[in-house]
Design a protein around this motif. Structure first.
Motif, PDB file in Angstrom:
ATOM      1  N   VAL A   1       0.973  -1.239   0.166  1.00 33.02           N
ATOM      2  CA  VAL A   1      -0.024  -0.078   0.012  1.00 33.02           C
ATOM      3  C   VAL A   1       0.938   1.221   0.126  1.00 33.02           C
ATOM      4  O   VAL A   1       0.605   2.291  -0.663  1.00 33.02           O
ATOM      5  CB  VAL A   1      -0.949  -0.030   1.120  1.00 33.02           C
ATOM      6  N   HIS A   2       1.893   1.192   0.735  1.00 35.34           N
ATOM      7  CA  HIS A   2       2.836   2.451   0.595  1.00 35.34           C
ATOM      8  C   HIS A   2       3.430   2.627  -0.657  1.00 35.34           C
ATOM      9  O   HIS A   2       3.514   3.674  -1.018  1.00 35.34           O
ATOM     10  CB  HIS A   2       3.791   2.121   1.901  1.00 35.34           C
ATOM     11  N   GLU A   3       3.967   1.709  -1.267  1.00 27.08           N
ATOM     12  CA  GLU A   3       4.333   1.904  -2.697  1.00 27.08           C
ATOM     13  C   GLU A   3       3.264   2.292  -3.468  1.00 27.08           C
ATOM     14  O   GLU A   3       3.441   3.368  -4.407  1.00 27.08           O
ATOM     15  CB  GLU A   3       4.635   0.458  -3.449  1.00 27.08           C
ATOM     16  N   ILE A   4       1.902   1.657  -3.485  1.00 28.17           N
ATOM     17  CA  ILE A   4       0.866   2.464  -4.277  1.00 28.17           C
ATOM     18  C   ILE A   4       0.445   3.892  -3.829  1.00 28.17           C
ATOM     19  O   ILE A   4       0.608   4.535  -4.696  1.00 28.17           O
ATOM     20  CB  ILE A   4      -0.558   1.523  -3.882  1.00 28.17           C
ATOM     21  N   ILE A   5       0.587   4.431  -2.892  1.00 29.79           N
ATOM     22  CA  ILE A   5       0.651   5.733  -2.473  1.00 29.79           C
ATOM     23  C   ILE A   5       1.742   6.496  -3.323  1.00 29.79           C
ATOM     24  O   ILE A   5       1.253   7.634  -3.632  1.00 29.79           O
ATOM     25  CB  ILE A   5       0.718   5.886  -0.883  1.00 29.79           C
ATOM     26  N   GLY A   6       2.796   6.072  -3.161  1.00 30.27           N
ATOM     27  CA  GLY A   6       4.031   6.655  -3.919  1.00 30.27           C
ATOM     28  C   GLY A   6       3.547   6.705  -5.399  1.00 30.27           C
ATOM     29  O   GLY A   6       3.941   7.679  -6.021  1.00 30.27           O
ATOM     30  N   TYR A   7       3.384   5.620  -5.880  1.00 28.83           N
ATOM     31  CA  TYR A   7       3.041   5.658  -7.452  1.00 28.83           C
ATOM     32  C   TYR A   7       1.769   6.583  -7.823  1.00 28.83           C
ATOM     33  O   TYR A   7       2.019   7.271  -8.877  1.00 28.83           O
ATOM     34  CB  TYR A   7       2.742   4.238  -7.793  1.00 28.83           C
TER      35      TYR A   7
ATOM     36  N   VAL B   1      -4.845  17.393   2.599  1.00 32.87           N
ATOM     37  CA  VAL B   1      -5.915  16.326   3.289  1.00 32.87           C
ATOM     38  C   VAL B   1      -5.749  16.543   4.512  1.00 32.87           C
ATOM     39  O   VAL B   1      -4.886  16.925   5.137  1.00 32.87           O
ATOM     40  CB  VAL B   1      -5.289  14.820   2.818  1.00 32.87           C
ATOM     41  N   ALA B   2      -6.863  16.375   5.069  1.00 37.47           N
ATOM     42  CA  ALA B   2      -7.357  16.737   6.673  1.00 37.47           C
ATOM     43  C   ALA B   2      -6.319  16.059   7.326  1.00 37.47           C
ATOM     44  O   ALA B   2      -5.933  14.962   7.430  1.00 37.47           O
ATOM     45  CB  ALA B   2      -8.856  16.630   7.157  1.00 37.47           C
ATOM     46  N   GLU B   3      -5.791  16.616   8.499  1.00 42.58           N
ATOM     47  CA  GLU B   3      -4.965  15.950   9.326  1.00 42.58           C
ATOM     48  C   GLU B   3      -5.417  14.809  10.127  1.00 42.58           C
ATOM     49  O   GLU B   3      -4.817  13.689  10.050  1.00 42.58           O
ATOM     50  CB  GLU B   3      -4.491  16.907  10.401  1.00 42.58           C
ATOM     51  N   ALA B   4      -6.830  14.529  10.380  1.00 45.28           N
ATOM     52  CA  ALA B   4      -7.543  13.705  10.873  1.00 45.28           C
ATOM     53  C   ALA B   4      -7.418  12.437   9.935  1.00 45.28           C
ATOM     54  O   ALA B   4      -7.180  11.142  10.116  1.00 45.28           O
ATOM     55  CB  ALA B   4      -8.944  13.986  11.233  1.00 45.28           C
TER      56      ALA B   4
ATOM     57  N   ILE C   1      -5.213   7.164   8.658  1.00 42.20           N
ATOM     58  CA  ILE C   1      -4.425   6.230   7.477  1.00 42.20           C
ATOM     59  C   ILE C   1      -2.903   5.882   8.101  1.00 42.20           C
ATOM     60  O   ILE C   1      -2.648   4.476   7.960  1.00 42.20           O
ATOM     61  CB  ILE C   1      -4.264   6.947   6.167  1.00 42.20           C
ATOM     62  N   ALA C   2      -2.434   6.703   8.524  1.00 43.11           N
ATOM     63  CA  ALA C   2      -1.140   6.761   9.048  1.00 43.11           C
ATOM     64  C   ALA C   2      -0.780   5.348  10.387  1.00 43.11           C
ATOM     65  O   ALA C   2      -0.046   4.483  10.366  1.00 43.11           O
ATOM     66  CB  ALA C   2      -0.143   7.754   9.573  1.00 43.11           C
ATOM     67  N   LYS C   3      -1.940   5.477  11.313  1.00 38.06           N
ATOM     68  CA  LYS C   3      -2.140   4.554  12.356  1.00 38.06           C
ATOM     69  C   LYS C   3      -2.754   3.237  12.033  1.00 38.06           C
ATOM     70  O   LYS C   3      -2.569   2.390  12.975  1.00 38.06           O
ATOM     71  CB  LYS C   3      -2.969   5.434  13.278  1.00 38.06           C
ATOM     72  N   ASP C   4      -3.327   3.071  10.752  1.00 37.31           N
ATOM     73  CA  ASP C   4      -4.054   1.838  10.588  1.00 37.31           C
ATOM     74  C   ASP C   4      -2.771   0.807  10.068  1.00 37.31           C
ATOM     75  O   ASP C   4      -2.149   0.812   9.178  1.00 37.31           O
ATOM     76  CB  ASP C   4      -4.954   2.135   9.332  1.00 37.31           C
ATOM     77  N   GLU C   5      -2.780  -0.048  11.153  1.00 38.74           N
ATOM     78  CA  GLU C   5      -1.514  -1.239  10.997  1.00 38.74           C
ATOM     79  C   GLU C   5      -2.006  -2.058  10.098  1.00 38.74           C
ATOM     80  O   GLU C   5      -0.853  -2.850   9.604  1.00 38.74           O
ATOM     81  CB  GLU C   5      -1.384  -1.868  12.469  1.00 38.74           C
ATOM     82  N   ARG C   6      -3.168  -2.380   9.390  1.00 39.47           N
ATOM     83  CA  ARG C   6      -3.244  -3.037   8.253  1.00 39.47           C
ATOM     84  C   ARG C   6      -2.603  -2.721   7.302  1.00 39.47           C
ATOM     85  O   ARG C   6      -1.961  -3.702   6.247  1.00 39.47           O
ATOM     86  CB  ARG C   6      -4.739  -3.143   8.150  1.00 39.47           C
ATOM     87  N   LEU C   7      -2.283  -1.645   6.839  1.00 36.70           N
ATOM     88  CA  LEU C   7      -1.621  -1.085   5.604  1.00 36.70           C
ATOM     89  C   LEU C   7      -0.211  -1.576   5.562  1.00 36.70           C
ATOM     90  O   LEU C   7       0.258  -1.763   4.481  1.00 36.70           O
ATOM     91  CB  LEU C   7      -1.661   0.326   5.650  1.00 36.70           C
TER      92      LEU C   7
ATOM     93  N   GLY D   1       5.700   7.192  -0.539  1.00 36.49           N
ATOM     94  CA  GLY D   1       4.450   6.825   0.094  1.00 36.49           C
ATOM     95  C   GLY D   1       4.571   6.892   1.603  1.00 36.49           C
ATOM     96  O   GLY D   1       3.802   7.417   2.208  1.00 36.49           O
ATOM     97  N   LEU D   2       5.701   6.387   2.352  1.00 40.08           N
ATOM     98  CA  LEU D   2       5.994   6.494   3.449  1.00 40.08           C
ATOM     99  C   LEU D   2       5.930   8.075   4.218  1.00 40.08           C
ATOM    100  O   LEU D   2       5.565   8.522   5.248  1.00 40.08           O
ATOM    101  CB  LEU D   2       7.129   5.826   4.054  1.00 40.08           C
ATOM    102  N   HIS D   3       7.006   8.946   3.201  1.00 40.67           N
ATOM    103  CA  HIS D   3       7.111  10.214   3.519  1.00 40.67           C
ATOM    104  C   HIS D   3       5.774  11.220   3.489  1.00 40.67           C
ATOM    105  O   HIS D   3       5.524  11.930   4.518  1.00 40.67           O
ATOM    106  CB  HIS D   3       7.913  10.886   2.464  1.00 40.67           C
ATOM    107  N   PHE D   4       4.736  10.605   2.663  1.00 41.64           N
ATOM    108  CA  PHE D   4       3.489  11.308   2.653  1.00 41.64           C
ATOM    109  C   PHE D   4       2.633  10.803   3.996  1.00 41.64           C
ATOM    110  O   PHE D   4       1.965  11.918   4.508  1.00 41.64           O
ATOM    111  CB  PHE D   4       2.487  10.498   1.534  1.00 41.64           C
ATOM    112  N   LEU D   5       2.833   9.848   4.876  1.00 47.15           N
ATOM    113  CA  LEU D   5       2.288   9.554   5.902  1.00 47.15           C
ATOM    114  C   LEU D   5       3.093   9.721   7.125  1.00 47.15           C
ATOM    115  O   LEU D   5       2.824   9.520   8.246  1.00 47.15           O
ATOM    116  CB  LEU D   5       2.012   8.142   5.948  1.00 47.15           C
ATOM    117  N   GLU D   6       4.430  10.283   6.856  1.00 47.68           N
ATOM    118  CA  GLU D   6       5.221  10.779   8.182  1.00 47.68           C
ATOM    119  C   GLU D   6       4.591  11.568   9.282  1.00 47.68           C
ATOM    120  O   GLU D   6       3.901  12.384   8.775  1.00 47.68           O
ATOM    121  CB  GLU D   6       6.379  11.141   7.716  1.00 47.68           C
ATOM    122  N   SER D   7       4.885  11.348  10.598  1.00 46.89           N
ATOM    123  CA  SER D   7       4.114  11.915  11.584  1.00 46.89           C
ATOM    124  C   SER D   7       4.625  13.314  11.649  1.00 46.89           C
ATOM    125  O   SER D   7       3.723  14.201  12.038  1.00 46.89           O
ATOM    126  CB  SER D   7       4.433  11.320  12.833  1.00 46.89           C
TER     127      SER D   7
END
Length: 168
Positions: free
Chosen positions: A19-25, A94-97, A102-108, A159-165
């Protein structure tokens, strides 16, 4: 080799991507298509939302029925009005919430999805955000091209950078 030749010689497959790769793509795809910066971010977030709520079979079906999805979308003034309204909602980040959720969802961290399913999720996300039907094909084609040319590790890092805390 032209983009079209790359796409024709390398169609989407059942190869798995995270999923992180998908976000990046998705983000790179939108950048390459010269979409507004926040439009790509909203599309990436919506794609993840689709991944979390729609089955892989539905996503695969969406990919194989992309032309049917475009036809369902409608044409004309109504579609343009919906797109203009959607664009105004996507003019900011995108709204912080949403990003935190998304970032906290461990399924990803565990999901892997085929390239075909990823393209289906992308199309469904674009439809959910009221992208114009004429935007779907170029979006899918550029996504396929990026899958072939952008290194997976780079896509994952984006993708990971997009979700960085620190960003949220």
């Amino acid at each position: 080799m032209s983009r079209m030749e790359v796409i024709q010689q390398s169609p989407l497959t059942d190869d798995l991507i995270s999923v992180h790769e998908i976000i990046g793509y998705v983000l790179i795809t939108c950048k390459e298509l010269d979409m507004a910066m926040y439009h790509g971010e909203h599309l990436a977030a919506q794609t993840v939302s689709q991944i979390l709520k729609i089955s892989t079979k539905q996503a695969e079906s969406a990919y194989y029925n992309a032309s049917g999805l475009s036809k369902k979308k409608g044409w004309g003034v109504g579609e343009l009005l919906k797109w203009n309204k959607a664009k105004s909602h996507m003019n900011g980040p995108v709204a912080e919430a949403i990003l935190k959720k998304i970032a906290k969802d461990e399924r990803l961290d565990k999901y892997v999805i085929s390239e075909i399913q990823a393209a289906g999720y992308l199309s469904l996300a674009a439809l959910e955000l009221n992208f114009l039907s004429g935007q779907l094909t170029p979006l899918e084609m550029e996504f396929n091209y990026q899958l072939r040319t952008l290194v997976k590790n780079e896509a994952c890092a984006i993708g990971l950078h997009f979700l960085e805390s620190d960003k949220i």
